[in-house]
Write an enzyme that holds these catalytic residues in place. Structure first.
Site, PDB file in Angstrom:
ATOM      1  N   PHE A  20       0.868  -1.256   0.029  1.00 59.02           N
ATOM      2  CA  PHE A  20      -0.003   0.015   0.122  1.00 59.02           C
ATOM      3  C   PHE A  20       0.878   1.201  -0.008  1.00 59.02           C
ATOM      4  O   PHE A  20       1.791   1.401   0.729  1.00 59.02           O
ATOM      5  CB  PHE A  20      -0.949   0.017   1.088  1.00 59.02           C
ATOM      6  CG  PHE A  20      -1.838   1.096   1.352  1.00 59.02           C
ATOM      7  CD1 PHE A  20      -3.036   1.063   0.409  1.00 59.02           C
ATOM      8  CD2 PHE A  20      -1.662   2.377   1.916  1.00 59.02           C
ATOM      9  CE1 PHE A  20      -3.819   2.249   0.212  1.00 59.02           C
ATOM     10  CE2 PHE A  20      -2.493   3.409   1.718  1.00 59.02           C
ATOM     11  CZ  PHE A  20      -3.768   3.472   1.001  1.00 59.02           C
TER      12      PHE A  20
ATOM     13  N   ASP B 106       9.122   2.789   1.707  1.00 52.88           N
ATOM     14  CA  ASP B 106       8.118   3.517   2.081  1.00 52.88           C
ATOM     15  C   ASP B 106       7.809   3.319   3.616  1.00 52.88           C
ATOM     16  O   ASP B 106       7.321   2.199   3.938  1.00 52.88           O
ATOM     17  CB  ASP B 106       6.859   3.162   1.370  1.00 52.88           C
ATOM     18  CG  ASP B 106       5.230   3.597   1.863  1.00 52.88           C
ATOM     19  OD1 ASP B 106       5.316   4.366   2.846  1.00 52.88           O
ATOM     20  OD2 ASP B 106       4.364   3.378   1.175  1.00 52.88           O
TER      21      ASP B 106
ATOM     22  N   LYS C 280       2.267   9.920   8.297  1.00 51.47           N
ATOM     23  CA  LYS C 280       1.642   9.282   9.369  1.00 51.47           C
ATOM     24  C   LYS C 280       2.057  10.099  10.760  1.00 51.47           C
ATOM     25  O   LYS C 280       1.540  11.199  11.121  1.00 51.47           O
ATOM     26  CB  LYS C 280       1.514   7.884   9.403  1.00 51.47           C
ATOM     27  CG  LYS C 280       0.460   7.286   8.321  1.00 51.47           C
ATOM     28  CD  LYS C 280       0.200   6.017   8.748  1.00 51.47           C
ATOM     29  CE  LYS C 280      -1.153   5.548   7.602  1.00 51.47           C
ATOM     30  NZ  LYS C 280      -0.354   4.941   6.485  1.00 51.47           N
TER      31      LYS C 280
HETATM   32  C1  LIG Z   1      -0.993   5.021   4.971  1.00 47.40           C
HETATM   33  C2  LIG Z   1       0.038   5.017   4.134  1.00 47.40           C
HETATM   34  C3  LIG Z   1       0.357   5.548   2.821  1.00 47.40           C
HETATM   35  C4  LIG Z   1      -0.599   6.655   2.454  1.00 47.40           C
HETATM   36  O1  LIG Z   1      -0.705   7.860   3.238  1.00 47.40           O
HETATM   37  P1  LIG Z   1      -1.754   9.000   3.097  1.00 47.40           P
HETATM   38  O2  LIG Z   1      -1.276   9.934   4.282  1.00 47.40           O
HETATM   39  O3  LIG Z   1      -3.201   8.482   3.565  1.00 47.40           O
HETATM   40  O4  LIG Z   1      -1.605   9.478   1.894  1.00 47.40           O
HETATM   41  C5  LIG Z   1       1.287   5.385   2.060  1.00 47.40           C
HETATM   42  N1  LIG Z   1       2.052   4.106   2.469  1.00 47.40           N
HETATM   43  C6  LIG Z   1       2.086   3.553   3.690  1.00 47.40           C
HETATM   44  C7  LIG Z   1       2.836   2.410   3.818  1.00 47.40           C
HETATM   45  C8  LIG Z   1       0.889   3.820   4.468  1.00 47.40           C
HETATM   46  O5  LIG Z   1       0.806   3.074   5.519  1.00 47.40           O
END
Ligand SMILES: *Cc1c(COP(=O)(O)O)cnc(C)c1O
Length: 404
Positions: free
Chosen positions: A140, A225, A254
């Site tokens: 994700f 990420d 986050k």
């Molecule tokens: C939550 C998340 C995202 C997206 O972040 P947003 O602030 O919702 O755009 C991207 N990568 C990972 C691993 C995430 O957990």
């Protein structure tokens, strides 16, 4: 002052685009790891706003940073820099592999910047067609068109075709599969050190090391990420620090703002200049208000006491969850690092994760899922032990419903 307009949960269905299905109560205030709803019912917060509220709710450090900055300067636009953003950039570069930072407002935007940077580096390399991106199934990376395309969950992207092309998905933790698709035309490999939304699945260290070697061999950027794993979540400042593997680009969001929207893409002096003036941008990214809050949150978290505290709480959670599980036999596996914990349901309870979080809500506990079969906890990094105890007691009541 006039009374604010009265609103209820059913108004969500009246007025909101229905992309979410929120719980049937509305939280109205929080303090530490506790939240209260409109009826003044109290909840223990094991969700932490999805790995965001790293200091819990209304922590004085964050409130102070926000209110002090709010009185001074909120926004100036990118024709001017500002003091809080420079201080935050100094903190991020001094404490990580990175030399340079690009600020934005969310995880998706940080990944969007990372993927665009990789495409630009590929273009500038002069190697024809060096635009391929290797990503992983079940990953994700956010909800923009590029990031849902990089993500490995077709349910989030298939309805929005045509998608950006040149993205190849292979099985996570399968180095041979990655090796088969990484070549001279690859400009980037993007990977989560722990797949968060995908089910709290840690990457094997050998897998990450192998990706590092392949990226070096073919001149591709290794993008970590760390939107979910970053800023202390695993007990280290960033999860790459647990792996011995150093990426070329790291994305963070986050927990970075502790609840205030902010994101960042970190990279090195080698790659940063490929984003020259005008190549990429954002209106709000790096605004003083977000940066002041993030700076204070980051400083608070980046101490041995807080990071050690996360590791300690991990064990405390695990002991409590294992005790629960010995009684109810609901979880097949409990995995994750620090305060990113996933409880995988046994086959006979497959698909029940959402029910468990719904029942947890009734018992006064906020919890998350990570796919249909994993119950996920991402509480405040400083959640008090007595709140963990109380939350586990409430979870126990929810699990008792399932076991029936
Ligand atoms: C939550 C998340 C995202 C997206 O972040 P947003 O602030 O919702 O755009 C991207 N990568 C990972 C691993 C995430 O957990």
């Amino acid at each position: 002052m006039e009374q604010p307009i009265s609103v209820t949960r059913s108004n969500f269905n009246d007025w909101m685009v229905p992309v979410f299905a929120p719980a049937n109560f509305i939280p109205v205030r929080g303090e530490g790891s506790r939240i209260w709803d409109q009826e003044n019912k109290e909840y223990i917060d094991f969700a932490g706003g999805i790995a965001v509220n790293a200091l819990g709710h209304a922590h004085p450090v964050a409130v102070n940073a926000l209110t002090e900055q709010a009185k001074k300067l909120w926004h100036v636009g990118n024709g001017y820099t500002n003091e809080p953003v420079l201080r935050l950039a100094k903190q991020l570069t001094e404490n990580t592999f990175a030399d340079k930072v690009f600020f934005c407002n969310s995880g998706a935007e940080a990944n969007e910047a990372a993927l665009k940077l990789a495409r630009k580096v590929g273009l500038d390399s002069g190697v024809a067609g060096k635009s391929g991106i290797v990503a992983f199934k079940n990953a994700f990376h956010g909800r923009t068109l590029f990031t849902v395309s990089a993500g490995g969950q077709p349910k989030y992207s298939q309805d929005f075709a045509p998608l950006p092309n040149g993205i190849n998905h292979v099985a996570f933790n399968d180095l041979d599969a990655a090796k088969a698709v990484i070549n001279e035309q690859t400009c980037a490999v993007i990977v989560e050190p722990i797949q968060g939304e995908g089910g709290v699945i840690p990457a094997d260290i050998e897998f990450l090391k192998g990706l590092r070697a392949l990226c070096d061999e073919f001149g591709a950027l290794l993008i970590f990420d760390e939107v979910q794993t970053g800023v202390g979540r695993t007990g280290s400042l960033y999860a790459y620090m647990n792996t011995g593997v150093i990426p070329d680009v790291l994305t963070t969001a986050k927990a970075l703002g502790g609840g205030f929207p902010v994101g960042a893409m970190l990279t090195t002096d080698k790659y940063a200049p490929h984003f020259s003036v005008g190549t990429h941008g954002t209106t709000y990214g790096g605004n003083p208000l977000a940066s002041a809050v993030a700076g204070a949150v980051f400083e608070f978290i980046n101490t041995p006491e807080v990071l050690e505290g996360v590791k300690h709480r991990h064990q405390y959670f695990l002991d409590a969850l294992n005790t629960l599980n010995a009684e109810y036999q609901i979880f097949e596996e409990i995995r994750g690092q620090g305060l990113l914990i996933g409880c995988v349901l046994k086959a006979e309870y497959a698909g029940k994760a959402k029910d468990i979080t719904t029942w947890a809500g009734e018992e006064g506990l906020l919890a998350l899922i990570a796919g249909p079969d994993v119950v996920r906890f991402t509480p405040s990094l400083i959640i008090p032990e007595q709140d963990i105890d109380e939350g586990i007691a409430r979870l126990k009541r929810a699990l008792a419903k399932l076991a029936k």
